[in-house]
Design a protein around this motif. Structure first.
Motif, short mmCIF file in Angstrom:
data_model
loop_
_atom_site.label_atom_id
_atom_site.label_comp_id
_atom_site.label_asym_id
_atom_site.label_seq_id
_atom_site.Cartn_x
_atom_site.Cartn_y
_atom_site.Cartn_z
N UNK A 107 0.31 0.22 -1.23
CA UNK A 107 -0.33 1.52 -1.45
C UNK A 107 -1.40 1.81 -0.40
N UNK A 108 -2.08 0.77 0.12
CA UNK A 108 -3.10 1.00 1.15
C UNK A 108 -2.59 0.67 2.55
N UNK A 109 -1.35 0.27 2.65
CA UNK A 109 -0.75 0.01 3.96
C UNK A 109 0.71 0.48 3.93
N UNK A 110 0.92 1.79 3.77
CA UNK A 110 2.29 2.29 3.65
C UNK A 110 3.06 2.11 4.95
N UNK A 111 4.33 1.76 4.86
CA UNK A 111 5.12 1.53 6.07
C UNK A 111 5.43 2.83 6.80
#
Length: 468
Positions: free
Chosen positions: A455-459
């Motif tokens: 959620x805090x590092x979306x691809x």
């Protein structure tokens, strides 16, 4: 989300009745052009009184570089909207603004719905927010949008219309419900930190933004699509006034679902004519309205390469991509086309929904992602998603044949995406980050699943750099 939030349901009779202005505009006469003219007159009067330019041009960011976030069709106010927020915040560093590209508020753009569908979800976003209205924002006559985004209040009464259609439309037309000054002030307190608001505010429902060396041009396509003559003249003027590279932002995408929709301008010509004109110097066109991500690199007249993008995955229910046919449009091809979710993943997700709703969750209609990708590869003569091809048994093949044609554009199936709205992972939401430097525009599409680990590092699901 606020405690007790109830997911927005498009099967709820009250939601459908609130949205009736869509049908009235499409079948009994569309008042949007006249109402927009009244709003724009008020905006121009304010611009003259304050000494601002009447062409609604804003300036943000450094002269050499700038970044924007773009999220389309955001405002459902339930889990599918709030799930996008952590990713937006994680990529908000250094952005000059966020742009909501169509449908700020569902279902009807009401002025009182902005608390939990605009101010609360983005209360920690440090940058100001600009927006362009979608069809749902017009269902209240654009009153909520113009108050909260442009700080203008209600000049636009429903214009008179001739004949029995006009009489019936005026009798049935849903007007904007009010709210109290105290409630409005409380909403604005949620986003009142330094840097979160524009001063002066967004000038009008359509506007241009000079950010770094690029001009972003945002248009208002109303309920049914299309521009009035005044807005068409404005679009041509701001597109040719400066030689900067330009990006169009629109509520109705020009290339979408394997089709080209050039967007008519009253009095002649189309929006795409302006975009393709070498004198305008456009490099990309980004539209909302359809709730997924699509990108069409198109070679236009003169051999220039234009990026036509659909970015409507910012929070509302997901529109399927597995119905998009093999791309055979002039100037582009299937090999160049990109979408998120991938067609196979879209079919797999919808098979889960059909199985849950129509087969009692017994697995009769459920396809694995690899099965769905294999079927879509066979159907459209494509290499399957992730290059994996698996055997399809009789049950899986029958399920795919039943599900893939729906939602279609006929009968009940036209509304299956709305009816099957879901708020649990994988959600397949998305947003864009645009980074402008002196010689290039980098566009990245970030995919949002709703899963905690990303959620805090979306691809990054797709990326393209346009150079000039």
């Amino acid at each position: 989300m606020p405690a007790g939030t109830r997911p927005l349901s498009w099967l709820r009779p009250s939601t459908l009745w609130q949205s009736r202005n869509d049908l009235l505009a499409r079948h009994l006469g569309d008042p949007v052009f006249a109402m927009r003219a009244a709003w724009v007159r008020q905006a121009r009067d304010r611009a003259r009184a304050t000494g601002a330019g009447e062409d609604f041009v804003l300036r943000l960011g450094d002269a050499e570089a700038a970044s924007l976030l773009v999220a389309g069709d955001t405002g459902e106010g339930d889990a599918s909207q709030y799930a996008v927020v952590p990713g937006l915040l994680a990529h908000a560093e250094g952005v000059a603004a966020m742009v909501i590209c169509s449908d700020v508020i569902y279902p009807t753009g009401d002025i009182g719905d902005y608390r939990d569908r605009f101010y609360r979800p983005y209360r920690d976003l440090p940058a100001p927010i600009l927006a362009l209205p979608g069809n749902h924002d017009w269902y209240d006559g654009l009153h909520g949008f113009m108050y909260h985004l442009c700080d203008l209040q209600a000049p636009a009464a429903l214009p008179p219309a001739p004949g029995w259609r006009g009489w019936l439309s005026r009798r049935l037309w849903r007007t904007s419900p009010g709210t109290t000054p105290v409630e409005l002030a409380d909403m604005r307190k949620l986003r009142d930190r330094p840097g979160q608001t524009l001063a002066p505010p967004q000038p009008a429902p359509y506007w241009a933004l000079d950010a770094g060396p690029v001009r972003f041009v945002a248009i208002d396509t109303g309920i049914a699509g299309g521009l009035d003559a005044e807005q068409g003249d404005w679009l041509r003027r701001v597109s040719r006034a400066v030689d900067r590279p330009k990006v169009l932002l629109t509520g109705k995408p020009i290339y979408v679902n394997g089709e080209r929709h050039p967007c008519a301008i009253k009095g002649g010509g189309t929006v795409d004519d302006v975009v393709c004109d070498p004198a305008s110097n456009y490099v990309a066109a980004i539209g909302g309205d359809i709730h997924n991500y699509q990108r069409y690199p198109v070679t236009v007249a003169g051999g220039r390469r234009m990026q036509y993008i659909v970015s409507g995955g910012g929070g509302a229910f997901m529109h399927a991509t597995h119905q998009i046919p093999r791309i055979t449009l002039e100037g582009t091809s299937e090999d160049a086309f990109k979408c998120y979710p991938l067609r196979g993943d879209s079919l797999a997700r919808y098979s889960q929904l059909y199985d849950r709703r129509l087969a009692g969750g017994r697995g009769l209609l459920r396809l694995s992602p690899d099965e769905a990708a294999t079927y879509m590869g066979e159907l459209l003569d494509l290499v399957p998603t992730r290059g994996v091809r698996v055997p399809l048994g009789a049950r899986a093949r029958t399920a795919a044949r039943l599900i893939q044609p729906a939602p279609a554009q006929r009968g009940f199936h036209r509304f299956v995406s709305e009816a099957f709205d879901f708020n649990e992972p994988p959600m397949f939401k998305s947003f864009l980050r645009l980074d402008v430097t002196p010689g290039a525009l980098r566009i990245r599409c970030f995919g949002v699943s709703g899963c905690a680990e990303t959620e805090r590092d979306p691809p990054v699901e797709d990326e393209v750099t346009v150079r000039w």
